[in-house]
Design a protein around this motif. Structure first.
Motif, PDB file in Angstrom:
ATOM      1  N   ASP A   2       0.824  -1.367   0.107  1.00  0.00           N
ATOM      2  CA  ASP A   2      -0.019   0.167   0.062  1.00  0.00           C
ATOM      3  C   ASP A   2       0.931   1.365  -0.066  1.00  0.00           C
ATOM      4  O   ASP A   2       0.656   2.285  -0.451  1.00  0.00           O
ATOM      5  N   ASP A   3       1.937   1.358   0.685  1.00  0.00           N
ATOM      6  CA  ASP A   3       2.870   2.451   0.901  1.00  0.00           C
ATOM      7  C   ASP A   3       3.399   2.513  -0.387  1.00  0.00           C
ATOM      8  O   ASP A   3       3.461   3.768  -1.023  1.00  0.00           O
ATOM      9  N   THR A   5       2.031   1.838  -3.398  1.00  0.00           N
ATOM     10  CA  THR A   5       0.844   2.354  -4.105  1.00  0.00           C
ATOM     11  C   THR A   5       0.743   3.813  -4.086  1.00  0.00           C
ATOM     12  O   THR A   5       0.256   4.754  -4.876  1.00  0.00           O
TER      13      THR A   5
END
Length: 149
Positions: A2-3, A5
């Motif tokens: 997620d980081d 992205t």
């Protein structure tokens, strides 16, 4: 995932490695963290990464780690079409202050953060390698990390 992205990397595949010298004369360790994927705006990814680093430092313990000095665009030999920026990171380790350069690059397929840690600087409470030396190391790692598409 997620980081990466959130930085602007689509379909990221993360990678992390620490390099130790083969010679006992140098005790520096190179830490590489990054990802490959699709990057539409490499400069934006680099800027977002430094902003996230600054935010994490501001939210962390008082005096532990912070970005110091100006953020500098670097152009080491072999960088090619990538965007690279570097800035010093000051940390408190065992009641010693160490300043270490952090270099971040991004191109349309790869992203990487390179930090060279010099244990001698921990003992002396000073600076390890320069921004320019770290940028050269980061460019070499980028060249080694990229695979033909």
């Amino acid at each position: 995932m997620d980081d990466y992205t959130a930085l602007g990397i689509s379909n990221p595949t993360p990678v992390r490695i620490a390099y130790k010298p083969s010679s006992s004369a140098s005790r520096q360790t190179v830490h590489f963290t990054g990802a490959w994927g699709s990057i539409s705006n490499p400069e934006q990814v680099v800027d977002r990464d430094f902003a996230k680093t600054a935010q994490n430092a501001a939210e962390g313990p008082q005096g532990y780690t912070k970005l110091v000095g100006p953020l500098q665009r670097m152009h080491p030999s072999g960088l090619g079409d990538a965007v690279m920026k570097c800035q010093n990171v000051r940390s408190e380790v065992n009641q010693h202050t160490i300043t270490t350069p952090l270099c971040v690059w991004a191109d349309h397929y790869t992203f990487g953060e390179v930090l060279v840690v010099d244990p001698g600087a921990l003992v002396n409470g000073g600076m390890g390698v320069s921004l320019g030396e770290n940028a050269d190391t980061a460019a070499r790692i980028r060249a080694d990390a990229r695979a033909p598409r």
